[in-house]
Design an enzyme around this catalytic site. Structure first.
Site, PDB file in Angstrom:
ATOM      1  N   GLY A   1       0.839  -1.190   0.000  1.00  0.00           N
ATOM      2  CA  GLY A   1       0.000   0.000   0.000  1.00  0.00           C
ATOM      3  C   GLY A   1       0.872   1.237   0.000  1.00  0.00           C
ATOM      4  O   GLY A   1       1.928   1.259  -0.638  1.00  0.00           O
ATOM      5  N   CYS A   2       0.470   2.251   0.720  1.00  0.00           N
ATOM      6  CA  CYS A   2       1.221   3.514   0.781  1.00  0.00           C
ATOM      7  C   CYS A   2       2.671   3.258   1.184  1.00  0.00           C
ATOM      8  O   CYS A   2       2.943   2.729   2.256  1.00  0.00           O
ATOM      9  CB  CYS A   2       0.557   4.433   1.795  1.00  0.00           C
ATOM     10  SG  CYS A   2       1.526   5.885   2.226  1.00  0.00           S
TER      11      CYS A   2
END
Length: 200
Positions: free
Chosen positions: A26-27
């Site tokens: 993800g991020c």
């Protein structure tokens, strides 16, 4: 004196050479933040991997995952242990992104460099599936080139600049904390993994 020099040389020769692991969770700011705190890790760099596009940027990295390259000392932490920690830092049941970040760029993946990493990664995934009693969607993929992200993404969670957020102006590190909490990242990881969750 000669004995001291020989002892130093022998010590250096016996020291484990740093190795790298590439993962997408993800991020990339969040994965960098998580793994810079892990014992045996010397550096975590945010970037892009998994796609065909050359010179991807934050504005255009189509086909690539947001990923990090983790440099670690295998004498302190093994690749398999690192991947086990990675799996416990993300939602391994979500194939559509991570937390509030949706889309292909935010999916999870383990990018392996060679047969030994593949074997260790697949073993870590199988062990994690046994713990959860569910199928993990995080794929084990052959690593391609890792492209380093723009300078302003590196150590983003430590930043001191003032930026505008939905909650008003905030110091960058505070904005990062606000974003992470608002996305429910840590709450979901704790819900999924309980005491095994990689603590933030």
């Amino acid at each position: 004196m000669l004995r001291l020099v020989l002892a130093l040389v022998a010590g250096l020769a016996g020291a484990a050479q740093a190795e790298t692991a590439i993962v997408a969770g993800g991020c990339f700011w969040c994965v960098e933040s998580d793994f810079e705190k892990v014992k045996g890790v010397s550096e975590v760099v945010s970037g892009y991997s998994g796609g065909a596009m050359k010179n991807p940027t934050y504005k255009n990295h189509e086909g690539h995952y947001e990923a990090v390259e983790i440099t670690y000392d295998p004498g302190v932490i093994s690749y398999g242990e690192l991947i086990a920690k990675f799996l416990r830092s993300v939602d391994v049941l979500d194939a559509g992104g991570q937390f509030c970040d949706r889309g292909d760029a935010y999916r999870t993946a383990i990018f392996v460099q060679g047969a030994a990493q593949r074997k260790a990664a697949e073993a870590a995934v199988a062990e994690a599936e046994a713990v959860l009693g569910q199928k993990i969607v995080t794929p084990v993929l052959n690593a391609g080139r890792f492209w380093i992200a723009e300078d302003y993404h590196q150590d983003y969670y430590k930043g001191t600049d003032i930026i505008l957020t939905r909650a008003g102006p905030k110091k960058q590190s505070n904005a990062y904390t606000f974003y992470r909490k608002s996305c429910g990242r840590d709450a979901r990881v704790r819900e999924l993994w309980g005491a095994q969750a990689l603590s933030h």
